[in-house]
Design a protein around this motif. Structure first.
Motif, PDB file in Angstrom:
ATOM      1  N   CYS A 195     -70.294  21.118  43.117  1.00  0.00           N
ATOM      2  CA  CYS A 195     -70.244  22.370  42.353  1.00  0.00           C
ATOM      3  C   CYS A 195     -69.552  23.509  43.111  1.00  0.00           C
ATOM      4  N   ARG A 249     -58.582  23.133  42.901  1.00  0.00           N
ATOM      5  CA  ARG A 249     -59.856  23.475  43.534  1.00  0.00           C
ATOM      6  C   ARG A 249     -59.618  24.465  44.686  1.00  0.00           C
ATOM      7  N   ARG A 266     -68.613   9.352  34.420  1.00  0.00           N
ATOM      8  CA  ARG A 266     -67.311   8.937  34.930  1.00  0.00           C
ATOM      9  C   ARG A 266     -66.812   7.728  34.139  1.00  0.00           C
ATOM     10  N   HIS A 296     -66.200  16.633  43.600  1.00  0.00           N
ATOM     11  CA  HIS A 296     -66.478  17.567  42.492  1.00  0.00           C
ATOM     12  C   HIS A 296     -67.726  18.414  42.745  1.00  0.00           C
ATOM     13  N   GLY A 354     -71.477  27.586  34.814  1.00  0.00           N
ATOM     14  CA  GLY A 354     -72.262  28.429  35.702  1.00  0.00           C
ATOM     15  C   GLY A 354     -73.262  29.335  35.032  1.00  0.00           C
ATOM     16  N   HIS A 394     -56.360  17.953  41.222  1.00  0.00           N
ATOM     17  CA  HIS A 394     -57.718  18.463  41.397  1.00  0.00           C
ATOM     18  C   HIS A 394     -57.845  19.194  42.731  1.00  0.00           C
ATOM     19  N   ASN A 447     -66.612  14.220  31.803  1.00  0.00           N
ATOM     20  CA  ASN A 447     -67.599  14.126  32.886  1.00  0.00           C
ATOM     21  C   ASN A 447     -69.028  14.313  32.381  1.00  0.00           C
ATOM     22  N   ALA A 451     -63.069  20.386  36.507  1.00  0.00           N
ATOM     23  CA  ALA A 451     -64.114  19.364  36.572  1.00  0.00           C
ATOM     24  C   ALA A 451     -63.666  18.031  35.984  1.00  0.00           C
TER      25      ALA A 451
END
Ligand code: HEM
Length: 406
Positions: free
Chosen positions: A357, A107, A299, A355, A248, A103, A78, A96
């Motif tokens: 954040c 998540r 991508r 995706h 982060g 995913h 990514n 990510a």
């Protein structure tokens, strides 16, 4: 005191947007403006060692690509670094760079550690840390805002989340700096690779220690959860811890340092903040737009498609540039002006869609705490020496900013 060479659109043919020096040393706003207006989906040719890639610059196209993770997958990587190197070995395991059902499930598990309620203790500790670091910097007079103030805030929060012991934090910080954003022009890919491997090893050991320890941290959460019916293995736990720290820490740090510089360089906005003419909530969003610490996301097209009428072939690398979308005249009034009371402010700093954040709330809280601290504790700020940019085609901002806080 921050002088950058302005690049014009006439140089476009000679530019490689994957070159970290370009983003660190040059001012590209005229190039982005030109691309948005005349060539919103631009082809950046390949080199002898790396393939070419599409460069998407308009806000509307950037958000369309982000939204559609079926046509534009993250599983080939990514960011340019991994996409150009031929892929990411953590695909399908690290949040990510995973798509589809896995995913969504992963998540959902991680999300439970990032709700405002779950983050309450971390947020309280962020506020205490900001207060302490700012008071120390004021007492000292001169400081490097990057090293002395910003460095201690996001990493501290993530280490709280992950349960990293205090004694290991300085070591983890130095590894994350070399892994993602080389702080000088000579930082090599080999240095970054070694640092990444060390971080992975560190978290592999921590995950092993924590698996059945009864701790209430993200590592324990991951260890106790199932994704698609199966528990996560040690590798998956380690990779997702690693992604929190890399995703982060430096991003949030760079936006805090960028916030301090923006206030120094825009005295009218500093006064607006201090006098309450601009609220902290809108100021945080404008700082996020203004600093855009994550320049792009990448991508891979899964099928033949098109973006803004430009044909894209299955397998093509597509990069979307937050740095450009956040200055799109079609979406932002007077985008080249810092306005801490800007509203609405639909920036792409945290991406968009599936995706988006995961740490956005935490990052906003951290930046808000810094702005509040500066507003309430500092009367005046001045830059006392040259700043140093980070060298990266993904991260943007300053690795060093000498300031005096009064
Ligand atoms: C995803 C930026 C802070 C964890 C992302 C993405 C961007 C981003 C652009 C999307 C990547 C993509 O679509 O390929 C930022 C910025 C931050 C920040 C600019 C600070 C100003 C944080 C923090 C954390 C975090 C504090 C956690 C402690 C993540 C994770 C993802 C992510 C886990 C992956 C989400 C997914 O794929 O579903 N971030 N981030 N970020 N971020 Fe952040």
């Amino acid at each position: 005191m921050t002088t950058r060479r302005t690049i014009g659109p006439e140089e476009l043919d000679t530019l490689d947007l994957a070159d970290p020096r370009l983003h660190a040393e040059d001012e590209l706003s005229a190039v982005w403006r030109h691309l948005r207006e005349h060539e919103p989906v631009h082809w950046n040719p390949g080199t002898e060692t790396a393939p070419g890639f599409w460069v998407v610059t308009r806000h509307t196209d950037v958000t369309s690509v982000y939204r559609d993770n079926t046509t534009f997958t993250s599983e080939g990587g990514n960011v340019l670094e991994t996409l150009l190197a031929g892929g990411d070995s953590a695909a399908g395991r690290m949040l990510a760079i995973t798509d589809g059902d896995r995913h969504r499930e992963l998540r959902r598990v991680l999300m439970s550690a990032f709700t405002p309620r779950a983050l309450q203790p971390v947020v309280a500790s962020v506020r205490r840390t900001v207060d302490r670091l700012l008071r120390e910097a004021i007492d000292k007079g001169n400081c490097d805002f990057a090293a002395d103030v910003a460095a201690g805030i996001p990493l501290g929060a993530i280490c709280d989340l992950l349960g990293v012991p205090e004694s290991d934090r300085a070591h983890v910080l130095s590894l994350t700096s070399s892994a993602l954003g080389s702080h000088d022009a000579d930082g090599t890919a080999a240095d970054a690779w070694i640092a990444k491997s060390e971080i992975l090893l560190y978290f592999a050991n921590l995950a092993r220690d924590r698996r059945d320890s009864g701790h209430a941290d993200v590592i324990a959460l991951l260890a106790g959860s199932k994704v698609n019916g199966f528990p996560l293995d040690d590798d998956e736990i380690m990779l997702n811890c690693y992604s929190l720290i890399l995703g982060g820490d430096e991003t949030a740090r760079l936006s805090m340092v960028g916030a301090a510089l923006a206030l120094v360089e825009h005295p009218d906005q500093w006064q607006a903040l201090k006098q309450g003419d601009a609220g902290v909530d809108t100021a945080v969003e404008e700082i996020l737009r203004w600093t855009t610490p994550a320049l792009h996301s990448g991508r891979t097209a899964t099928t033949d498609t098109e973006i803004a009428g430009r044909p894209i072939r299955a397998g093509d690398i597509v990069t979307v540039w937050n740095a450009s979308a956040n200055h799109d005249e079609q979406v932002f009034y007077d985008p080249g002006r810092l306005r801490l009371d800007r509203t609405p402010n639909k920036h792409c700093t945290f991406a968009y869609g599936p995706h988006f954040c995961l740490g956005a709330y935490l990052a906003r809280t951290e930046i808000g705490a810094v702005l509040e601290g500066l507003r309430d504790l500092v009367q005046d700020m001045e830059q006392t020496g040259p700043s140093k940019p980070v060298y990266s085609n993904f991260l943007s901002g300053l690795g060093s900013l000498p300031l005096v806080l009064k």
